[in-house]
Each structure stands twice: as C-alpha cells, then as structure tokens.
Design a protein around this motif. Structure first.
Motif, PDB file in Angstrom:
ATOM      1  N   UNK A 117       0.838  -1.209   0.000  1.00 56.81           N
ATOM      2  CA  UNK A 117       0.000   0.000   0.000  1.00 56.81           C
ATOM      3  C   UNK A 117       0.870   1.253   0.000  1.00 56.81           C
ATOM      4  N   UNK A 118       1.859   1.279   0.890  1.00 63.92           N
ATOM      5  CA  UNK A 118       2.727   2.461   1.006  1.00 63.92           C
ATOM      6  C   UNK A 118       3.500   2.688  -0.288  1.00 63.92           C
ATOM      7  N   UNK A 119       4.043   1.612  -0.853  1.00 56.64           N
ATOM      8  CA  UNK A 119       4.826   1.742  -2.087  1.00 56.64           C
ATOM      9  C   UNK A 119       3.975   2.283  -3.231  1.00 56.64           C
ATOM     10  N   UNK A 120       2.728   1.860  -3.298  1.00 56.06           N
ATOM     11  CA  UNK A 120       1.865   2.238  -4.423  1.00 56.06           C
ATOM     12  C   UNK A 120       1.096   3.530  -4.203  1.00 56.06           C
ATOM     13  N   UNK A 121       0.842   3.905  -2.928  1.00 54.49           N
ATOM     14  CA  UNK A 121      -0.113   4.984  -2.684  1.00 54.49           C
ATOM     15  C   UNK A 121       0.420   6.159  -1.869  1.00 54.49           C
ATOM     16  N   UNK A 122       1.561   6.004  -1.180  1.00 56.84           N
ATOM     17  CA  UNK A 122       2.063   7.114  -0.373  1.00 56.84           C
ATOM     18  C   UNK A 122       2.570   8.242  -1.269  1.00 56.84           C
ATOM     19  N   UNK A 123       2.366   9.494  -0.867  1.00 56.48           N
ATOM     20  CA  UNK A 123       2.844  10.623  -1.669  1.00 56.48           C
ATOM     21  C   UNK A 123       4.358  10.563  -1.877  1.00 56.48           C
ATOM     22  N   UNK A 124       4.817  11.090  -2.991  1.00 53.20           N
ATOM     23  CA  UNK A 124       6.238  11.009  -3.339  1.00 53.20           C
ATOM     24  C   UNK A 124       7.106  11.830  -2.400  1.00 53.20           C
ATOM     25  N   UNK A 125       6.534  12.845  -1.734  1.00 53.04           N
ATOM     26  CA  UNK A 125       7.359  13.669  -0.858  1.00 53.04           C
ATOM     27  C   UNK A 125       7.595  13.005   0.495  1.00 53.04           C
ATOM     28  N   UNK A 126       6.895  11.908   0.774  1.00 56.33           N
ATOM     29  CA  UNK A 126       7.037  11.213   2.052  1.00 56.33           C
ATOM     30  C   UNK A 126       8.067  10.083   1.912  1.00 56.33           C
ATOM     31  N   UNK A 127       8.962   9.960   2.879  1.00 60.37           N
ATOM     32  CA  UNK A 127       9.925   8.860   2.886  1.00 60.37           C
ATOM     33  C   UNK A 127       9.173   7.572   3.178  1.00 60.37           C
ATOM     34  N   UNK A 128       9.287   6.590   2.280  1.00 57.96           N
ATOM     35  CA  UNK A 128       8.498   5.362   2.375  1.00 57.96           C
ATOM     36  C   UNK A 128       9.388   4.209   2.833  1.00 57.96           C
ATOM     37  N   UNK A 129       9.057   3.654   3.994  1.00 58.10           N
ATOM     38  CA  UNK A 129       9.861   2.593   4.605  1.00 58.10           C
ATOM     39  C   UNK A 129       9.001   1.345   4.770  1.00 58.10           C
ATOM     40  N   UNK A 130       9.526   0.219   4.333  1.00 60.10           N
ATOM     41  CA  UNK A 130       8.850  -1.063   4.530  1.00 60.10           C
ATOM     42  C   UNK A 130       9.643  -1.918   5.498  1.00 60.10           C
ATOM     43  N   UNK A 131       9.008  -2.347   6.575  1.00 55.72           N
ATOM     44  CA  UNK A 131       9.672  -3.231   7.535  1.00 55.72           C
ATOM     45  C   UNK A 131       9.338  -4.684   7.218  1.00 55.72           C
ATOM     46  N   UNK A 132      10.329  -5.548   7.369  1.00 57.40           N
ATOM     47  CA  UNK A 132      10.136  -6.991   7.248  1.00 57.40           C
ATOM     48  C   UNK A 132      10.300  -7.604   8.628  1.00 57.40           C
ATOM     49  N   UNK A 133       9.212  -8.106   9.203  1.00 61.20           N
ATOM     50  CA  UNK A 133       9.272  -8.715  10.525  1.00 61.20           C
ATOM     51  C   UNK A 133       9.350 -10.236  10.459  1.00 61.20           C
ATOM     52  N   UNK A 134       9.159 -10.804   9.266  1.00 58.26           N
ATOM     53  CA  UNK A 134       9.414 -12.227   9.066  1.00 58.26           C
ATOM     54  C   UNK A 134      10.733 -12.332   8.315  1.00 58.26           C
ATOM     55  N   UNK A 135      10.785 -13.119   7.250  1.00 61.80           N
ATOM     56  CA  UNK A 135      11.982 -13.184   6.417  1.00 61.80           C
ATOM     57  C   UNK A 135      11.555 -13.306   4.962  1.00 61.80           C
ATOM     58  N   UNK A 136      12.421 -12.918   4.063  1.00 63.27           N
ATOM     59  CA  UNK A 136      12.128 -13.020   2.638  1.00 63.27           C
ATOM     60  C   UNK A 136      11.857 -14.465   2.249  1.00 63.27           C
ATOM     61  N   UNK A 137      12.681 -15.387   2.730  1.00 66.71           N
ATOM     62  CA  UNK A 137      12.519 -16.791   2.358  1.00 66.71           C
ATOM     63  C   UNK A 137      11.251 -17.404   2.918  1.00 66.71           C
ATOM     64  N   UNK A 138      10.656 -16.770   3.909  1.00 74.60           N
ATOM     65  CA  UNK A 138       9.405 -17.257   4.478  1.00 74.60           C
ATOM     66  C   UNK A 138       8.212 -16.984   3.562  1.00 74.60           C
ATOM     67  N   UNK A 139       8.375 -16.065   2.614  1.00 81.40           N
ATOM     68  CA  UNK A 139       7.282 -15.701   1.716  1.00 81.40           C
ATOM     69  C   UNK A 139       7.244 -16.638   0.506  1.00 81.40           C
ATOM     70  N   UNK A 140       6.060 -16.853  -0.020  1.00 84.57           N
ATOM     71  CA  UNK A 140       5.896 -17.701  -1.198  1.00 84.57           C
ATOM     72  C   UNK A 140       6.473 -17.009  -2.434  1.00 84.57           C
ATOM     73  N   UNK A 141       6.846 -17.785  -3.473  1.00 86.72           N
ATOM     74  CA  UNK A 141       7.312 -17.162  -4.718  1.00 86.72           C
ATOM     75  C   UNK A 141       6.304 -16.167  -5.287  1.00 86.72           C
ATOM     76  N   UNK A 142       5.014 -16.491  -5.149  1.00 84.81           N
ATOM     77  CA  UNK A 142       3.972 -15.596  -5.648  1.00 84.81           C
ATOM     78  C   UNK A 142       3.999 -14.259  -4.924  1.00 84.81           C
TER      79      UNK A 142
END
Length: 417
Positions: A117-142
């Motif tokens: 949501x933040x990546x697609x919808x946050x205004x460009x003037x706002x610093x956009x940060x995404x936190x990962x609280x699990x791990x990348x490998x824990x996510x499905x390929x999809x």
C-alpha cells in the motif's frame, strides 16, 4: 520529524505490535509519532503504548464488520499475503485515503501487504519505509513476485537480522532501494535482574507448532529426572495448548512443567527464572530471547534461521543447539541447571550483551537511517548496481516461474470442483 507507523491491528498481541510500540515510544522522545491501525476489534490495546504516541484505527470491526465494502476482497493488499482474507475493498479505501492525506515526513509499514500500500499509494514527498518482521525466504514465490513489483517504489527496507538483509540484497531486484538490518528493541527493565538462584526455566510465546514447545517439554524430562526441584514454565496461549497439556501428563511432568497462560508484560515473570529457553524451528528475530537476556537470563535456543545466532553468543551468554535435536537441547539445559557458577557467569554476560538491543542504540540507528535516506533522496539519484540487479533478476525469474505454475495449478483445481 513526523513519523507514522501503519500496522495490521494494534489492538491484538504479537511480536510486531510489541516492537512497533517499543520503537514508536522511543522515537517519541524527540519526534512527533503516531501509530495507525488498519483494523480494530476492541476498545483498548492489549499492550501499553507510550502516551506521547497517538493511536487511531481506519476500520473498526466492532461497527463495520458487516459493511458492504468489507464483504468484497481487497485489490491493493496482495492476494498472496497471509492476512489477505482480513482485508477488503473497505480497507483498500481507508488505507488509500489515509496515505493520500499524509502530512508526515516518514511512513513506515510493518507487514508486506501494508508495505505494498505504502509503495503504491504514499505521496512522493514522504519517505516510504517497509519493515520486514518475518523473512524473505518465508514468503511464497507468488508473494515475492508481487513484492518486487511494488517494493521498487520504496525508499528503505528494514529487516530484523543481517542474514535477512543479505537475502533481500541478493535475491530481490530493487535498484535504488536501501536495505538495512534494524533489530527489534526491548525497553530497559524496571525490575532488578534475576539473581540465578530460582530453579526455574522460562519460555514464552505463541503456542503454535513452529515454536516446538513439545520438543522443549520432552527435553526437560531428563532435567526433571536429574533435578526434580526444577520447573519449566511456559507462558503464552494458542492452538497447541491441549496437545502440550496431554504431553505433560503422558510424560508424568505435572509437578515440573506448567502452562502458565499469557502474561503481559513478561518482565516480572522473566525475573522469577534463571534460564530462558526457545526451541523454534524458525525465528525471524527472537524477541523473547532478548527480553529474557535483558532480565539477566542466559538462553538455551535452537540455532534456527535467522535470529538466535545474531543474539546469542554460544557459550558466553547462552547456548545454541541444532534445530529439532531433543538430546542436544536437554544436554544444554542440564549443563546450566547443574552448574551454578556457569549460570551466574552467563547471566552477567547476557545482561551486558543484550544492551545493544536497548531503545537507545536501536533508535539512534533508526534516526540515522531515516535522516540519511531522506538526504540521499533529496540530493542524488538512486544508484543502480549492475551485479546486484543481475543477481536479483535471476531470483525474480525463478519466483515468477513458480508463481505462474502455482496459478495454473489453482486454475486446474478450480476446474475440477
């Protein structure tokens, strides 16, 4: 600096809520901070939030669970995300409106779907940060494929371990996005630390299969046989509780192993023990490990991906044993239970070494990270590393192929119904 955290449900109980509240409260010392909860299901949060931090919710399920838009599936929140069924066109609308009206300097997402949501919808003037609280490998390929498409519009991605940060840099094709490990923080204890005299081993967390409390109970059987005056106390609630209770009965450990239920906060309970324990098959960070160490408990833990090995110094402030190895877990527990001096020595080391997870150092790193990212975006274009981009492209192609194959299988299965 004005900072806004976007979280799934701030009114529940969980590690992400705990660490978000901890970081928000610590940042509120010098910044204007709010926590925005996508969902709300009760009047007051289960956990205590610093009064300087504002809290508000976007969808109140007590009143809006039957809203017509909440009956339709979300379109922005990715379908491959674990929580997708809890999101809807109503959450899409409310989150989009919240982001469009942002007047903050920084917005921080706390799970993949909200990061999208933040990546697609946050205004460009706002610093956009995404936190990962699990791990990348824990996510499905999809899901990884969906994240690659969206995450390239973030400014920063933070992970809770260096190992996961390395995985993001190696496997994701995100040129220009800064990836950095930012560990979870635990507030300074208000109580005196444990004195290592209590004959109690403590574990805490959700009672779910991945935490392997069954393995811990089985490993404690030889401890109880050799030292019948020692106890294992397990704090938490969850689906595994009936099975664990039956296991305790079957092993005859009813005088030594106790399911204590949930306790919030846990600090007073950690202080009643002398050893912490964790037997997980998978642990993105290990919040309870840090909590135990900050209260003066050396921790015996499985060396699972990814967190424990970045927290515990094996043989110094705790022990690391192979995942799923009941005998090794029992031996490590017996080693500390039977050696008072070693336990006291490791207790002192745990207190010293866990200070790096105190709010001060973690907040200082977070502030430096945000200020540096904001300055870099304002003054220089994103650099694009050819090598990392090519490496990430290879992983992206494999995930896309897996995702496409999964989609075909789903279509075939639907056709057979």
């Amino acid at each position: 600096m004005k900072i806004s955290f976007l979280i799934h449900n701030a009114y529940g109980i969980g590690g992400t809520i705990t660490t978000t509240f901890n970081l928000a409260g610590a940042l509120a010392e010098r910044h204007d901070v709010e926590v925005v909860s996508a969902l709300r299901h009760r009047e007051h949060p289960n956990l205590v939030l610093d009064p300087r931090v504002r809290l508000r919710a976007l969808v109140d399920l007590r009143k809006e669970a039957d809203h017509p838009l909440h009956q339709r599936p979300a379109k922005v929140f990715p379908a491959a995300e674990y929580r997708h069924r809890q999101y809807s066109e109503l959450t899409d609308q409310r989150i989009g409106e919240y982001l469009a009206a942002l007047d903050t300097d920084v917005v921080i997402g706390t799970r993949p779907g909200l990061n999208v949501h933040i990546a697609r919808q946050a205004p460009r003037h706002v610093l956009r940060v995404g936190q990962e609280h699990l791990t990348l490998d824990n996510h499905s390929p999809r899901l990884r494929t969906a994240l690659r498409r969206a995450y390239r519009h973030l400014d920063v991605i933070t992970t809770v371990t260096e190992a996961d940060a390395a995985a993001y840099r190696r496997k994701m094709w995100l040129p220009g996005v800064h990836v950095e490990a930012l560990p979870n923080s635990v507030p300074d204890p208000a109580l005196p630390p444990a004195d290592s005299t209590a004959k109690v081993v403590i574990a805490a967390g959700r009672l779910v299969p991945v935490k392997r409390y069954d393995l811990l109970i089985e490993a404690f059987a030889p401890v109880a046989a050799a030292h019948p005056d020692w106890q294992l106390r397990i704090y938490g609630k969850g689906e595994e509780q009936p099975r664990l209770r039956e296991l305790i009965e079957r092993l005859g450990l009813w005088n030594n192993v106790f399911l204590m239920g949930a306790a919030t906060p846990m600090e007073a309970e950690w202080a009643k023990g002398s050893i912490g324990a964790a037997a997980s098959n998978f642990e993105p960070f290990g919040m309870t490990i840090v909590e135990a160490m900050r209260c003066g408990l050396p921790v015996v833990s499985t060396d699972c991906p990814y967190g424990p090995a970045e927290i515990i110094q094996d043989g110094t402030d705790g022990r690391l044993v192979p995942v799923g190895d009941r005998d090794a877990l029992a031996a490590a527990l017996l080693d500390l239970v039977g050696d008072d001096e070693r336990r006291r020595r490791m207790s002192r080391a745990a207190l010293d070494n866990a200070r790096r997870f105190a709010p001060g150092p973690v907040v200082a790193q977070a502030e430096r990270l945000l200020e540096t990212a904001a300055a870099a975006r304002a003054t220089t274009p994103h650099s694009r590393g050819t090598r990392s981009a090519l490496t990430g492209r290879g992983h992206a192609a494999r995930d896309a192929a897996h995702a496409a194959a999964s989609g075909v299988l789903r279509s075939i299965r639907k056709g057979r119904r």
